[in-house]
Design a protein around this motif. Structure first.
Motif: not given
Length: 232
Positions: A131, A133, A147, A149, A157, A169-172
């Motif tokens: 994801r 960060s 980051e 999984t 990271r 930011e926050g996208d998988a």
């Protein structure tokens, strides 16, 4: 009378001759024994100094190829790096322009990552699923951080720079997904390169440790056709 004198003189001469011969034999035997290293030296003789013996040397085993290849410092205790990467961040197997050079201290000089040869405009990919960060600019340089999984707490990271981000930011992201486009690196590495970093918390690690052997050395296995074999 003259005959008796002659006999006596001959006996004395023979005794002297026998005594001299015996003495010479004894002297010869003594010389042989002395030359062999035993017994006292005959009068007037000097033994040549013997060559000094070479000191005993312990034979050490030859260095194995594995030991000569283990030049990269191991991760700190408790900091494991699983080989979770499924793609290089740029290219197929890019040239490493500069390797990882860990600093001796937190603020000491070093190279906290690796530089991979690539031209500006090249797509930059996530090496493993995770994801985003961070995606933005730091000191004028575009940076994307992902980051990974399943890599513990805190998670590993990865960082990529200089990159114009195509994710937020926050996208998988999945392994091999494009996360940005490489920007000009300026004076950092001449014709262009991607600086690829790896951290766990605030601890910098060698990002090449993420690559499994098949990806680090030759690339993924491929099935080849078997020629001259009749199909069922």
């Amino acid at each position: 009378m003259s005959g008796m004198r002659a006999v006596r003189w001959a006996g004395r001469w023979c005794g002297a001759a026998i005594g001299a011969a015996a003495g010479a034999a004894v002297a010869l035997l003594a010389s042989v024994a002395w030359a062999a290293g035993g017994g006292p030296a005959p009068p007037g003789a000097s033994r040549a100094p013997s060559a000094p013996s070479a000191p005993a040397t312990a034979i050490s085993p030859a260095a194995s190829p594995a030991s000569s290849l283990a030049s990269s410092p191991a991760p700190p205790d408790g900091v494991a790096v699983p080989a979770v990467a499924r793609a290089w961040p740029v290219g197929v197997r890019p040239r490493v322009l500069r390797g990882w050079e860990p600093p001796a201290s937190a603020y000491g000089p070093g190279h906290r990552g690796v530089d991979l040869a690539a031209a500006p405009g090249a797509p930059v990919r996530a090496v493993a699923a995770g994801r985003v960060s961070f995606a933005g600019r730091v000191a004028g340089r575009g940076v994307v951080s992902v980051e990974l999984t399943g890599t513990g707490d805190p998670p590993l990271r990865t960082t990529y720079e200089p990159v114009r981000a195509t994710v937020g930011e926050g996208d998988a992201v999945t392994a091999g997904q494009i996360v940005g486009v490489l920007e000009a690196a300026g004076p950092h590495c001449g014709n262009g390169c991607l600086h690829w970093g790896l951290l766990r918390g605030e601890e910098y690690l060698n990002p090449l440790l993420l690559l499994p052997p098949w990806l680090l050395n030759t690339g993924p296995p491929r099935l080849l056709p078997v020629l001259e074999v009749a199909l069922p």
